[in-house]
Design a protein around this motif. Sequence first.
Motif, mmCIF file in Angstrom:
data_model
loop_
_atom_site.group_PDB
_atom_site.id
_atom_site.type_symbol
_atom_site.label_atom_id
_atom_site.label_comp_id
_atom_site.label_asym_id
_atom_site.label_seq_id
_atom_site.Cartn_x
_atom_site.Cartn_y
_atom_site.Cartn_z
ATOM 1 N N SER A 1 -0.151 -3.141 7.511
ATOM 2 C CA SER A 1 -1.479 -2.401 7.066
ATOM 3 C C SER A 1 -2.344 -3.715 6.709
ATOM 4 N N THR A 2 -2.067 -4.946 7.032
ATOM 5 C CA THR A 2 -3.047 -6.043 6.613
ATOM 6 C C THR A 2 -4.447 -5.765 6.893
ATOM 7 N N HIS A 3 -4.772 -5.251 8.311
ATOM 8 C CA HIS A 3 -6.158 -5.116 8.529
ATOM 9 C C HIS A 3 -6.619 -3.429 8.575
ATOM 10 N N LEU A 4 -5.734 -2.744 7.663
ATOM 11 C CA LEU A 4 -6.003 -1.416 7.966
ATOM 12 C C LEU A 4 -6.149 -0.860 6.587
ATOM 13 N N GLN A 5 -7.293 0.347 6.373
ATOM 14 C CA GLN A 5 -7.462 0.820 5.341
ATOM 15 C C GLN A 5 -6.334 1.755 4.997
ATOM 16 N N ALA A 6 -6.125 2.299 4.045
ATOM 17 C CA ALA A 6 -5.117 3.284 3.632
ATOM 18 C C ALA A 6 -5.301 4.699 4.357
ATOM 19 N N ILE B 1 8.940 5.143 7.399
ATOM 20 C CA ILE B 1 7.882 4.385 7.837
ATOM 21 C C ILE B 1 8.422 2.935 6.888
ATOM 22 N N PHE B 2 8.138 1.717 7.579
ATOM 23 C CA PHE B 2 8.322 0.436 6.878
ATOM 24 C C PHE B 2 6.879 -0.106 6.756
ATOM 25 N N LEU B 3 6.259 -0.356 5.505
ATOM 26 C CA LEU B 3 5.002 -0.559 5.568
ATOM 27 C C LEU B 3 4.746 -2.166 4.872
ATOM 28 N N LYS B 4 4.208 -2.792 5.683
ATOM 29 C CA LYS B 4 4.263 -4.443 5.482
ATOM 30 C C LYS B 4 2.823 -5.086 5.277
ATOM 31 N N ALA B 5 2.588 -6.021 5.029
ATOM 32 C CA ALA B 5 1.180 -6.550 4.838
ATOM 33 C C ALA B 5 1.200 -8.221 4.615
ATOM 34 N N ASP B 6 0.605 -8.947 4.937
ATOM 35 C CA ASP B 6 0.592 -10.471 4.625
ATOM 36 C C ASP B 6 0.491 -10.752 3.180
ATOM 37 N N VAL B 7 1.401 -11.637 2.851
ATOM 38 C CA VAL B 7 1.339 -11.856 1.464
ATOM 39 C C VAL B 7 -0.019 -12.027 0.613
ATOM 40 N N GLU B 8 -1.021 -12.773 1.312
ATOM 41 C CA GLU B 8 -2.266 -12.910 0.853
ATOM 42 C C GLU B 8 -2.921 -11.532 0.422
ATOM 43 N N GLU B 9 -2.695 -10.662 1.578
ATOM 44 C CA GLU B 9 -3.618 -9.509 1.526
ATOM 45 C C GLU B 9 -2.993 -8.841 0.270
ATOM 46 N N ARG B 10 -1.763 -8.773 0.101
ATOM 47 C CA ARG B 10 -1.125 -8.021 -0.758
ATOM 48 C C ARG B 10 -1.397 -8.525 -2.144
ATOM 49 N N ALA B 11 -1.728 -9.535 -2.352
ATOM 50 C CA ALA B 11 -2.011 -10.334 -3.570
ATOM 51 C C ALA B 11 -3.591 -10.083 -3.943
ATOM 52 N N ARG B 12 -4.357 -10.032 -2.750
ATOM 53 C CA ARG B 12 -5.845 -9.525 -3.188
ATOM 54 C C ARG B 12 -5.878 -8.081 -3.588
ATOM 55 N N ARG B 13 -4.993 -7.157 -2.914
ATOM 56 C CA ARG B 13 -5.076 -5.752 -3.591
ATOM 57 C C ARG B 13 -4.485 -5.750 -4.870
ATOM 58 N N ARG B 14 -3.403 -6.392 -5.361
ATOM 59 C CA ARG B 14 -2.826 -6.253 -6.547
ATOM 60 C C ARG B 14 -3.855 -6.842 -7.525
ATOM 61 N N LEU B 15 -4.633 -7.746 -7.212
ATOM 62 C CA LEU B 15 -5.692 -8.403 -8.166
ATOM 63 C C LEU B 15 -6.768 -7.450 -8.354
ATOM 64 N N ASN B 16 -7.219 -6.705 -7.151
ATOM 65 C CA ASN B 16 -8.440 -5.494 -7.291
ATOM 66 C C ASN B 16 -7.611 -4.713 -8.271
ATOM 67 N N GLN B 17 -6.617 -4.136 -8.190
ATOM 68 C CA GLN B 17 -5.807 -2.995 -8.906
ATOM 69 C C GLN B 17 -5.960 -3.501 -10.199
ATOM 70 N N GLY C 1 0.754 -1.211 0.029
ATOM 71 C CA GLY C 1 -0.020 -0.089 0.025
ATOM 72 C C GLY C 1 0.768 1.279 0.126
ATOM 73 N N LYS C 2 2.273 1.227 -0.205
ATOM 74 C CA LYS C 2 3.094 2.351 -0.298
ATOM 75 C C LYS C 2 2.697 3.630 -1.122
ATOM 76 N N SER C 3 2.276 3.201 -2.332
ATOM 77 C CA SER C 3 1.896 4.332 -3.334
ATOM 78 C C SER C 3 0.713 5.051 -2.801
ATOM 79 N N THR C 4 -0.335 4.382 -2.520
ATOM 80 C CA THR C 4 -1.641 4.856 -1.945
ATOM 81 C C THR C 4 -1.429 5.577 -0.985
ATOM 82 N N VAL C 5 -0.627 5.229 0.149
ATOM 83 C CA VAL C 5 -0.169 5.877 1.286
ATOM 84 C C VAL C 5 0.723 6.995 0.989
ATOM 85 N N ALA C 6 1.601 6.661 0.442
ATOM 86 C CA ALA C 6 2.531 8.003 0.090
ATOM 87 C C ALA C 6 1.878 9.035 -0.708
#
Length: 232
Positions: free
Chosen positions: A203-208, A144-160, A16-21
């Motif tokens: 950020s796994t359970h957080l909105q941007a 800031i070091f932003l991280k999230a579970d790999v499944e959640e990151r894949a889900r976001r990437r797919l939505n994008q 979520g780096k781009s959105t947050v940044a």
Amino acid sequence: MPEPLIVTIDGPAGAGKSTVAQMLAARLGLTYVDSGATYRAAALRVLEAGIDPHDEAAVGRLIGRTDVRVESSGGESHVLIDGADVTARLRTPEVTLAAALVSRLPEVRAKLIQIQRAFARGRGVVMEGRDIGTVVFPQAQLKIFLKADVEERARRRLNQDSHDGHKATLEKTAYEIGRRDQLDAERKISPLTPASDAIEIDSTHLQAEQVVGQILELVRKKGWAERGGLVR
Ligand code: DC
């Protein structure tokens, strides 16, 4: 006059780096910069020249004589290669893979890091990437070091990507993201690792908006809230 405020946001793909940044830069009156786009632009140049991204010598020579520029307009980060804005062409799977390869090369990193630093001279920025807090701006006031579970990151990437008409499965996307994490974390120079003074946010359970809220709170606590406006 205080030093311009530099905020670095590092972390793996899809955290979520781009959105947050971008949101944070808008809120603080700072300029948003996507450092990954410089590596993607170098990769696009390599592919278009018909050079194998594994061919270190040829890639180094080509990028050495390529003019790479970062620009900002309307809150968006742009990259120009030999004068042409290539930003809209950087998100293909081919460029993504080639970027992971060319970003391992010392000549490429040395050149692009200079360009990233030069862009921030005299102005406040929120720069996102992998090594911004560790290598590009070790002196940054807020990391800031932003991280999230790999499944959640894949889900976001797919939505994008579903907006672009790509069809991929969650499993395949998670595998690809995991493989990129590995390439980024294992490379010899500037591996993906949090700076010792970075603040980690999961950020796994957080909105941007919630992540941005947490970072703004840190900025307020330090009394930096007006610094971005002051330096512009
Ligand atoms: O964030 P991104 O997916 O656009 O990054 C593209 C590639 O560039 C990725 O493989 C990681 C690499 N990169 C890097 O090595 N250092 C950075 N500061 C930013 C990106």
